[in-house]
Design a protein around this motif. Structure first.
Motif, short mmCIF file in Angstrom:
data_model
loop_
_atom_site.label_atom_id
_atom_site.label_comp_id
_atom_site.label_asym_id
_atom_site.label_seq_id
_atom_site.Cartn_x
_atom_site.Cartn_y
_atom_site.Cartn_z
N THR A 425 36.52 4.16 66.62
CA THR A 425 35.54 3.46 67.47
C THR A 425 35.55 3.96 68.91
O THR A 425 34.70 3.56 69.69
N SER A 426 36.47 4.82 69.25
CA SER A 426 36.58 5.32 70.63
C SER A 426 36.10 6.76 70.70
O SER A 426 36.41 7.59 69.83
N THR A 427 35.36 7.06 71.74
CA THR A 427 34.89 8.43 71.94
C THR A 427 36.04 9.38 72.18
O THR A 427 36.02 10.53 71.73
N ASP A 428 37.07 8.93 72.89
CA ASP A 428 38.24 9.79 73.11
C ASP A 428 38.92 10.15 71.80
O ASP A 428 39.38 11.28 71.62
N VAL A 429 38.98 9.20 70.89
CA VAL A 429 39.57 9.48 69.58
C VAL A 429 38.74 10.51 68.82
O VAL A 429 39.27 11.44 68.20
N LEU A 430 37.42 10.40 68.89
CA LEU A 430 36.55 11.36 68.21
C LEU A 430 36.68 12.75 68.82
O LEU A 430 36.59 13.76 68.11
N LYS A 431 36.91 12.81 70.12
CA LYS A 431 37.12 14.12 70.75
C LYS A 431 38.38 14.79 70.21
O LYS A 431 38.39 15.99 69.93
N TYR A 432 39.44 13.99 70.04
CA TYR A 432 40.66 14.55 69.47
C TYR A 432 40.44 14.94 68.01
O TYR A 432 41.04 15.92 67.51
N ALA A 433 39.58 14.21 67.31
CA ALA A 433 39.30 14.54 65.91
C ALA A 433 38.64 15.91 65.79
O ALA A 433 39.06 16.75 64.98
N VAL A 462 28.91 13.21 59.82
CA VAL A 462 28.74 12.00 60.63
C VAL A 462 28.93 12.32 62.11
O VAL A 462 28.20 11.84 62.97
N LEU A 463 29.92 13.15 62.41
CA LEU A 463 30.21 13.50 63.81
C LEU A 463 29.09 14.31 64.44
O LEU A 463 28.93 14.31 65.66
N THR A 464 28.31 15.01 63.63
CA THR A 464 27.20 15.79 64.21
C THR A 464 26.13 14.88 64.81
O THR A 464 25.32 15.34 65.62
N HIS A 465 26.10 13.61 64.43
CA HIS A 465 25.11 12.66 64.95
C HIS A 465 25.69 11.73 66.01
O HIS A 465 25.05 10.73 66.35
N ASP A 466 26.86 12.06 66.50
CA ASP A 466 27.48 11.19 67.50
C ASP A 466 26.73 11.27 68.83
O ASP A 466 26.11 12.29 69.16
N GLU A 467 26.79 10.19 69.59
CA GLU A 467 26.09 10.12 70.87
C GLU A 467 26.68 11.07 71.90
O GLU A 467 25.97 11.55 72.79
N ASN A 468 27.96 11.34 71.79
CA ASN A 468 28.61 12.24 72.74
C ASN A 468 28.27 13.69 72.41
O ASN A 468 28.46 14.13 71.27
N ASN A 469 27.77 14.43 73.38
CA ASN A 469 27.34 15.81 73.15
C ASN A 469 28.50 16.71 72.74
O ASN A 469 28.35 17.59 71.88
N PHE A 470 29.67 16.50 73.37
CA PHE A 470 30.82 17.34 73.04
C PHE A 470 31.22 17.17 71.58
O PHE A 470 31.46 18.16 70.86
N VAL A 471 31.25 15.94 71.12
CA VAL A 471 31.64 15.67 69.75
C VAL A 471 30.63 16.25 68.77
O VAL A 471 30.99 16.92 67.79
N SER A 472 29.35 16.01 69.01
CA SER A 472 28.32 16.48 68.07
C SER A 472 28.24 18.00 68.03
O SER A 472 28.14 18.59 66.94
N GLU A 473 28.31 18.65 69.18
CA GLU A 473 28.22 20.11 69.20
C GLU A 473 29.41 20.75 68.53
O GLU A 473 29.27 21.75 67.80
N CYS A 474 30.62 20.22 68.78
CA CYS A 474 31.81 20.77 68.13
C CYS A 474 31.73 20.58 66.62
O CYS A 474 32.12 21.48 65.85
N ALA A 475 31.26 19.43 66.17
CA ALA A 475 31.15 19.18 64.74
C ALA A 475 30.17 20.16 64.09
O ALA A 475 30.45 20.69 63.00
N LYS A 476 29.05 20.42 64.73
CA LYS A 476 28.07 21.39 64.19
C LYS A 476 28.67 22.79 64.12
O LYS A 476 28.47 23.53 63.16
#
Length: 534
Positions: A425-433, A462-476
């Motif tokens: 649920t945390s953006t910081d956690v998703l960044k580490y993911a 799922v991460l490609t659709h995240d609101e955070n640009n860093f998370v979505s771009e890295c996932a793609k």
């Protein structure tokens, strides 16, 4: 008279007369000097009586009743809050006088309890002085005063109902007052070696819990000063005394023992010796079996200081087949642990994770599962747990020719932990993911394992659709890297493979992040589409 007599001035006939005249002159001068000396002494006594209201005949009293009367008068006179006057009283030697009276009462503290109570009351009044004067008093009189007061406490405690509880409490209050200002260099303390040795002897000897607790507290107060940490660690039998205190039945005694270890661990030069000699004591306090939360917290902080040292990481992880990691995992996941303790335990696991220890940490049962569940929480421990998983992903990589039979299993558990935190649920956690995915995707063997791991590609989609640009771009980017490997193996274009990643509809309201990977797979059907494309 000879010529020699003229030269040296030797006149035998006048010797007696000259000696008599000289003696009379000296006697006259001595009378004057003696009168001035008496006058000066009277002035000093008056000044001393003005500065410190104890008359000079207190120590020369005819009997104890006369001395008690003088002490009671002093208690009334000293009952004020003028710091400057108390400073002057201590400077004039008030504490030394009280120490001599206490020493004269030993060992008959019960019969002379009224005298002892008056002395303790006067000391409490005197230590209303300034901090600097109190520190100076501790340096000069601390050893003698503490020894006498600890004897008062021990005798009254041993006698039980026959002792004087008020006397015990007053002595205890004086020691607490004195230890508040005990954070001074040991080099400034008078009889420092005998002082530390007596405190250690009190702990190792057959003393009551109050004397043991106050002796440990004295060492803990001294160990808070930066210059004393390395000196105290070299004191004879000190660590053995701390171990004895850590196993005591009383919680306050264990707390002081844990506090000493924490203070000593601050010094970088002490870490290696503490780890070799006291790791069992620290782990016993960390486990907290029947102990207090305070002692457990102190022990965790001690372990944190030891874990930051590079040379200690391997020793801590390998100690007793991963006992340290198992204990930390239990504390981090326990519902009874305080939030700060869970944070400290998770932080230590992250500190211990490095290239040489990552695989051994991941091999401990339940580590990856516990960290991934902690990362899905909404408190401060989530980010620390995700960071620890990211560090594991950095150093653990799959190799099919490894001699370790369970290497693939460990790697699979780690990949599952990354998949789980992808639904945090945390953006910081998703960044580490996504950082963990990126570390794994840098190696071809790891990419093959990622592609075959159930639910991993769905989590990335799922991460490609995240609101955070860093998370979505890295996932793609990671999905594209994995698709390149599959396209090369299946002779299929990358574009065709990436069509299975659903496009985000502009009109569709984004659903809240869901913890369950199964519900996400039902929504996107990524794995089924991926297989059909291949």
């Amino acid at each position: 008279m000879t010529a020699r007599g003229k030269v040296i001035g030797y006149f035998p006939s006048m010797v007696k007369q000259r000696e008599k005249t000289r003696l009379m002159k000296l006697l006259g001068k001595s009378r004057v000097i003696a009168s001035f000396a008496c006058l000066f002494c009277n002035i000093l006594l008056n000044v001393a009586g003005f500065i410190f209201p104890l008359p000079t005949d207190v120590t020369r009293a005819k009997d104890d009743s006369h001395r008690l009367e003088k002490l009671q008068l002093a208690v009334e006179a000293l009952d004020h809050h003028d710091r400057q006057k108390h400073d002057d009283d201590i400077k004039a030697g008030a504490v030394q006088i009280i120490c001599s009276i206490l020493r004269s009462c030993s060992p008959f503290f019960i019969a002379k309890s009224e005298l002892v109570k008056c002395c303790c009351t006067i000391l409490l009044q005197l230590y209303r002085c300034s901090q600097d004067r109190a520190r100076a008093s501790f340096c000069t009189d601390g050893f003698t005063l503490l020894a006498n007061l600890l004897e008062v406490i021990e005798i009254n405690y041993r006698l039980g109902k026959l002792g004087d509880p008020k006397c015990l409490l007053l002595a205890n209050d004086v020691i607490y007052k004195l230890l508040d200002v005990a954070k001074v260099p040991l080099t400034m303390v008078k009889n420092k070696d005998e002082f530390v040795s007596s405190l250690v002897s009190n702990i190792n000897g057959c003393t009551g819990k109050y004397v043991m607790q106050l002796s440990l507290k004295s060492i803990a107060s001294l160990s808070e000063h930066l210059e004393n940490k390395q000196v105290l660690l070299g004191a004879k039998d000190l660590l053995g005394a701390v171990e004895v205190g850590s196993r005591h039945m009383d919680r306050s005694v264990r707390e002081q023992a844990a506090r000493i270890l924490l203070n000593l661990a601050w010094e970088p030069k002490n870490k290696s010796k503490l780890l070799q000699s006291s790791i069992g004591t620290i782990l016993a306090l960390v486990a907290g079996d029947g102990g207090s939360i305070t002692s457990q917290s102190y022990a965790l902080q001690t372990l944190t200081h030891l874990a930051t040292d590079t040379n200690n990481k391997i020793h801590l992880v390998d100690h007793n087949n991963g006992t340290v990691i198992s204990t930390l995992v239990h504390i981090a996941s326990s519902d009874t642990s305080q939030a700060s303790m869970s944070i400290d335990a998770t932080k230590i696991i992250g500190y211990l994770t490095c290239r040489a220890t990552a695989w051994n940490i991941a091999c401990v049962p339940g580590v990856c599962t516990t960290l991934s569940s902690l990362a899905c929480r909404s408190d401060d421990v989530a980010q620390l747990a995700a960071k620890a998983i990211h560090k594991m992903a950095t150093y653990i990589h799959y190799h099919p020719r490894t001699k370790r039979q369970d290497f693939k299993t460990v790697h699979t558990f780690m990949l599952q932990a990354i998949v789980t935190i992808s639904y945090g649920t945390s953006t910081d956690v998703l960044k580490y993911a996504v950082k963990a995915y990126s570390e794994q995707a840098s190696f071809r063997r790891d990419r093959i394992q990622m592609i075959g791991h159930k639910g991993l590609l769905s989590a990335l989609s799922v991460l490609t659709h995240d609101e955070n640009n860093f998370v979505s771009e890295c996932a793609k980017e990671i999905l594209g890297t994995l698709a390149c490997d599959v396209a090369e193996a299946r002779d299929t274009s990358v574009e065709k493979l990436l069509r299975c990643v659903p496009l985000k509809s502009k009109n569709k309201v984004q659903q809240p992040r869901c913890y369950s990977p199964t519900s996400v797979m039902d929504e996107f059907h990524f794995d089924a589409d991926f297989k059909s494309c291949c």
